[in-house]
Motif scaffolding. Structure first.
Motif, PDB file in Angstrom:
ATOM      1  N   GLU A   1       0.833  -1.201   0.000  1.00 44.55           N
ATOM      2  CA  GLU A   1       0.000   0.000   0.000  1.00 44.55           C
ATOM      3  C   GLU A   1       0.871   1.257   0.000  1.00 44.55           C
ATOM      4  OE1 GLU A   1      -3.161  -0.097  -0.334  1.00 44.55           O
ATOM      5  OE2 GLU A   1      -3.617  -2.196   0.123  1.00 44.55           O
ATOM      6  N   ASP A   2       0.439   2.278  -0.744  1.00 54.37           N
ATOM      7  CA  ASP A   2       1.113   3.570  -0.771  1.00 54.37           C
ATOM      8  C   ASP A   2       0.424   4.467   0.248  1.00 54.37           C
ATOM      9  OD1 ASP A   2       1.952   6.206  -1.291  1.00 54.37           O
ATOM     10  OD2 ASP A   2       2.212   5.835  -3.428  1.00 54.37           O
ATOM     11  N   ILE A   3       1.014   4.595   1.427  1.00 56.47           N
ATOM     12  CA  ILE A   3       0.374   5.317   2.522  1.00 56.47           C
ATOM     13  C   ILE A   3       0.218   6.796   2.194  1.00 56.47           C
ATOM     14  CG2 ILE A   3       0.670   6.019   4.936  1.00 56.47           C
ATOM     15  CD1 ILE A   3       1.972   3.246   5.404  1.00 56.47           C
ATOM     16  N   VAL A   4       1.207   7.392   1.547  1.00 57.85           N
ATOM     17  CA  VAL A   4       1.118   8.814   1.194  1.00 57.85           C
ATOM     18  C   VAL A   4       0.003   9.052   0.182  1.00 57.85           C
ATOM     19  CG1 VAL A   4       2.345  10.751   0.125  1.00 57.85           C
ATOM     20  CG2 VAL A   4       3.519   9.275   1.766  1.00 57.85           C
ATOM     21  N   ALA A   5      -0.121   8.177  -0.804  1.00 56.75           N
ATOM     22  CA  ALA A   5      -1.214   8.304  -1.775  1.00 56.75           C
ATOM     23  C   ALA A   5      -2.568   8.173  -1.085  1.00 56.75           C
ATOM     24  CB  ALA A   5      -1.066   7.248  -2.869  1.00 56.75           C
ATOM     25  N   HIS A   6      -2.674   7.265  -0.119  1.00 57.30           N
ATOM     26  CA  HIS A   6      -3.929   7.149   0.636  1.00 57.30           C
ATOM     27  C   HIS A   6      -4.215   8.424   1.416  1.00 57.30           C
ATOM     28  CE1 HIS A   6      -5.012   3.097  -0.362  1.00 57.30           C
ATOM     29  NE2 HIS A   6      -3.916   2.565   0.159  1.00 57.30           N
ATOM     30  N   GLN A   7      -3.173   9.041   1.993  1.00 54.45           N
ATOM     31  CA  GLN A   7      -3.371  10.314   2.685  1.00 54.45           C
ATOM     32  C   GLN A   7      -4.010  11.349   1.761  1.00 54.45           C
ATOM     33  OE1 GLN A   7       0.832  10.959   4.130  1.00 54.45           O
ATOM     34  NE2 GLN A   7      -0.252  11.652   5.962  1.00 54.45           N
ATOM     35  N   ILE A   8      -3.481  11.438   0.549  1.00 50.09           N
ATOM     36  CA  ILE A   8      -3.972  12.441  -0.402  1.00 50.09           C
ATOM     37  C   ILE A   8      -5.403  12.142  -0.807  1.00 50.09           C
ATOM     38  CG2 ILE A   8      -3.611  13.415  -2.698  1.00 50.09           C
ATOM     39  CD1 ILE A   8      -0.578  12.860  -2.269  1.00 50.09           C
ATOM     40  N   ARG A   9      -5.705  10.878  -1.091  1.00 49.91           N
ATOM     41  CA  ARG A   9      -7.068  10.512  -1.485  1.00 49.91           C
ATOM     42  C   ARG A   9      -8.059  10.793  -0.366  1.00 49.91           C
ATOM     43  NH1 ARG A   9      -4.421   5.639  -3.216  1.00 49.91           N
ATOM     44  NH2 ARG A   9      -4.011   5.642  -5.467  1.00 49.91           N
ATOM     45  N   ILE A  10      -7.703  10.428   0.854  1.00 47.44           N
ATOM     46  CA  ILE A  10      -8.604  10.637   1.981  1.00 47.44           C
ATOM     47  C   ILE A  10      -8.841  12.122   2.206  1.00 47.44           C
ATOM     48  CG2 ILE A  10      -8.826  10.378   4.503  1.00 47.44           C
ATOM     49  CD1 ILE A  10      -7.267   7.692   4.157  1.00 47.44           C
ATOM     50  N   ALA A  11      -7.775  12.931   2.118  1.00 48.51           N
ATOM     51  CA  ALA A  11      -7.918  14.374   2.305  1.00 48.51           C
ATOM     52  C   ALA A  11      -8.814  14.989   1.240  1.00 48.51           C
ATOM     53  CB  ALA A  11      -6.542  15.044   2.275  1.00 48.51           C
ATOM     54  N   ALA A  12      -8.785  14.417   0.026  1.00 49.62           N
ATOM     55  CA  ALA A  12      -9.616  14.914  -1.067  1.00 49.62           C
ATOM     56  C   ALA A  12     -11.056  14.430  -0.961  1.00 49.62           C
ATOM     57  CB  ALA A  12      -9.021  14.489  -2.406  1.00 49.62           C
ATOM     58  N   GLY A  13     -11.328  13.571   0.027  1.00 53.64           N
ATOM     59  CA  GLY A  13     -12.683  13.051   0.195  1.00 53.64           C
ATOM     60  C   GLY A  13     -13.038  11.953  -0.768  1.00 53.64           C
ATOM     61  N   LYS A  14     -12.020  11.349  -1.386  1.00 51.45           N
ATOM     62  CA  LYS A  14     -12.269  10.277  -2.342  1.00 51.45           C
ATOM     63  C   LYS A  14     -12.296   8.930  -1.639  1.00 51.45           C
ATOM     64  CE  LYS A  14     -10.253  12.759  -6.242  1.00 51.45           C
ATOM     65  NZ  LYS A  14      -9.226  12.769  -7.301  1.00 51.45           N
ATOM     66  N   GLU A  15     -13.058   8.030  -2.147  1.00 52.49           N
ATOM     67  CA  GLU A  15     -13.135   6.691  -1.562  1.00 52.49           C
ATOM     68  C   GLU A  15     -11.793   5.995  -1.741  1.00 52.49           C
ATOM     69  OE1 GLU A  15     -14.345   3.828   0.658  1.00 52.49           O
ATOM     70  OE2 GLU A  15     -15.717   5.477   0.199  1.00 52.49           O
ATOM     71  N   SER A  16     -11.243   5.522  -0.634  1.00 49.72           N
ATOM     72  CA  SER A  16      -9.913   4.929  -0.677  1.00 49.72           C
ATOM     73  C   SER A  16      -9.909   3.550  -1.318  1.00 49.72           C
ATOM     74  CB  SER A  16      -9.345   4.817   0.739  1.00 49.72           C
ATOM     75  OG  SER A  16     -10.089   3.869   1.482  1.00 49.72           O
ATOM     76  N   GLY A  17     -11.042   2.887  -1.288  1.00 49.36           N
ATOM     77  CA  GLY A  17     -11.100   1.523  -1.798  1.00 49.36           C
ATOM     78  C   GLY A  17     -10.523   0.504  -0.841  1.00 49.36           C
ATOM     79  N   LEU A  18     -10.190   0.953   0.373  1.00 48.70           N
ATOM     80  CA  LEU A  18      -9.591   0.052   1.357  1.00 48.70           C
ATOM     81  C   LEU A  18     -10.649  -0.661   2.177  1.00 48.70           C
ATOM     82  CD1 LEU A  18      -6.694   2.235   2.808  1.00 48.70           C
ATOM     83  CD2 LEU A  18      -6.435   0.129   1.505  1.00 48.70           C
TER      84      LEU A  18
END
Length: 456
Positions: free
Chosen positions: A310-327
């Protein structure tokens, strides 16, 4: 939901490079900031554009919120990622970013505030059902009346810790009541100068301890997942040097309880983004206790990425943008073993003194199972103004033994010329029988100091 098209990276060195790479993989532009001393640094060259935010000293550049916000505005950044260290857990920066209509790539300010006050975080963890070590109330310099009484209730030895602290700064062990008040007053002075808050508290000291932490991602809506645990017990003066995942001391039953506790804490806080719940694991009893929660990406996050993919930094960005992480928890798996080694510009054979200067050669043999995160390359200058971390070497294997052997080969074949580093010290750690057996207590370096400082 906020679309993110350009991220200002409010940091330097390897973590700024790391964030820039994740931005690029997501199709997001990146803006580096730098001091006047860092204009030629690798993180500046990797970003799409940059702004100089002040003189060399951090308080005038990387810690200057006004200049950082000016850089974000001038470049049209619509989000800010703070990395770790500097202002990563600053509610002032987080509020400035959101107040300007930009996206803060991190948790909400109430989470940062609650977890940043270590004494308050203990109470929140207790309410969430997370095991907590016996501890005291907060003590300020004008309120020490029952200090010794509290220490007797907890039982010696105790640790004196800054309420607003982190990174082990000012943390001291006390074995004798006669020394307690002097140590508390000393720690209060360090806490005031480093964190702006002199309050300290006492916490029970576990003699045979391991430092184990759980990586969590808060998804919003009271949901969170974990990415398993890391062990960070190899420390010098409470500063981590080597981390690994999974922990050699955590079995399936303890892992289930520990990760459940970490996720419960995140969910009760409606936590957003990456966070790390840290525990002390009693090596004698197998019981674990809450230490603190770091509301940012950790230095050692790559070991978790190596075993989960998993790319933790990419997940940070997606979560901050309000996008569904898919996790989903069921979809996150741990495979193999990974270790991270922090390469510092310091001399282990001279009291670990920092070694600023020019790196003439920086060669670490990276490959399929070896990742190198660095903010330096050949010809880079290590400045005396900042943390002396040069690089993180992360090695993966099918199991712990293979990982250790592969890491030993990688470090032995690495070359860093121009400055002294802790590279030989890291090699010596790997060579010890105790490390090979997984006997990695937080006292490891003190226990094997003469062996680790052997120059033969």
């Amino acid at each position: 939901m906020a679309d993110i098209s350009k991220v200002l990276i409010a940091n330097r060195g390897e973590i700024a490079c790391r964030i820039a790479r994740s931005c690029r993989s997501l199709g997001i532009a990146s803006v580096a900031v730098c001091s006047e001393a860092d204009e030629d640094a690798l993180h500046v060259r990797l970003a799409d554009e940059h702004r100089v935010v002040g003189p060399a000293r951090a308080q005038h550049s990387y810690l200057n919120i006004e200049r950082l916000m000016q850089a974000a505005s001038e470049t049209g950044a619509d989000a800010v990622h703070p990395g770790y260290g500097f202002l990563a857990e600053s509610t002032r920066l987080a509020d400035a970013v959101t107040g300007a209509g930009m996206t803060w790539i991190g948790p909400r300010t109430d989470s940062i505030r609650d977890m940043g006050d270590k004494a308050r975080a203990r109470h929140i963890a207790e309410r969430a059902g997370v095991p907590v070590l016996p501890g005291s109330r907060r003590f300020t310099s004008d309120d020490l009346d029952d200090l010794e009484t509290e220490a007797r209730r907890i039982g010696l030895p105790v640790l004196v810790k800054a309420s607003a602290g982190g990174g082990g700064i000012g943390m001291q062990r006390v074995d004798d009541l006669a020394a307690l008040r002097k140590v508390v007053q000393s720690t209060q002075g360090l806490a005031k100068s480093n964190f702006g808050d002199e309050a300290v508290f006492l916490e029970k000291f576990v003699p045979r301890a391991r430092h184990v932490e759980v990586q969590v991602l808060g998804l919003g809506g009271g949901r969170a997942v974990h990415l398993f645990e890391r062990e960070c017990s190899i420390q010098r003066r409470y500063q981590k040097i080597i981390e690994e995942a999974p922990s050699p001391a955590v079995d399936a039953a303890v892992r289930e309880r520990m990760t459940h506790a970490a996720v419960s804490l995140a969910e009760t806080q409606d936590y957003h983004g990456a966070g790390t719940v840290e525990f002390v694991l009693d090596d004698e009893t197998g019981e674990f206790y809450f230490l603190e929660m770091n509301t940012r990406v950790q230095v050692e996050h790559p070991v978790t990425e190596m075993i989960t993919g998993e790319d933790i930094v990419a997940h940070q960005i997606r979560i901050a943008a309000g996008k569904e992480s898919g996790l989903s928890q069921a979809g996150i798996e741990s495979r193999g073993h990974a270790m991270e080694f922090r390469l510092y510009a310091e001399d282990p054979f001279n009291n670990f003194l920092p070694q600023p200067g020019v790196i003439e050669t920086l060669h670490v043999p990276a490959g399929e199972h070896v990742r190198v995160d660095t903010g330096y390359d050949d010809g880079s200058r290590v400045h005396p103004y900042y943390d002396p971390l040069i690089a993180k070497v992360i090695v993966r294997g099918a199991d712990r033994d293979e990982t250790r052997e592969r890491a030993l080969e990688v470090l032995r074949n690495s070359r860093i010329e121009g400055i002294r580093t802790n590279l030989p010290f890291l090699v010596n750690v790997l060579r010890t029988d105790a490390f090979r057996r997984g006997e990695t207590l937080t006292s490891f370096i003190a226990d094997y100091e003469s062996e680790l400082l052997n120059t033969e």
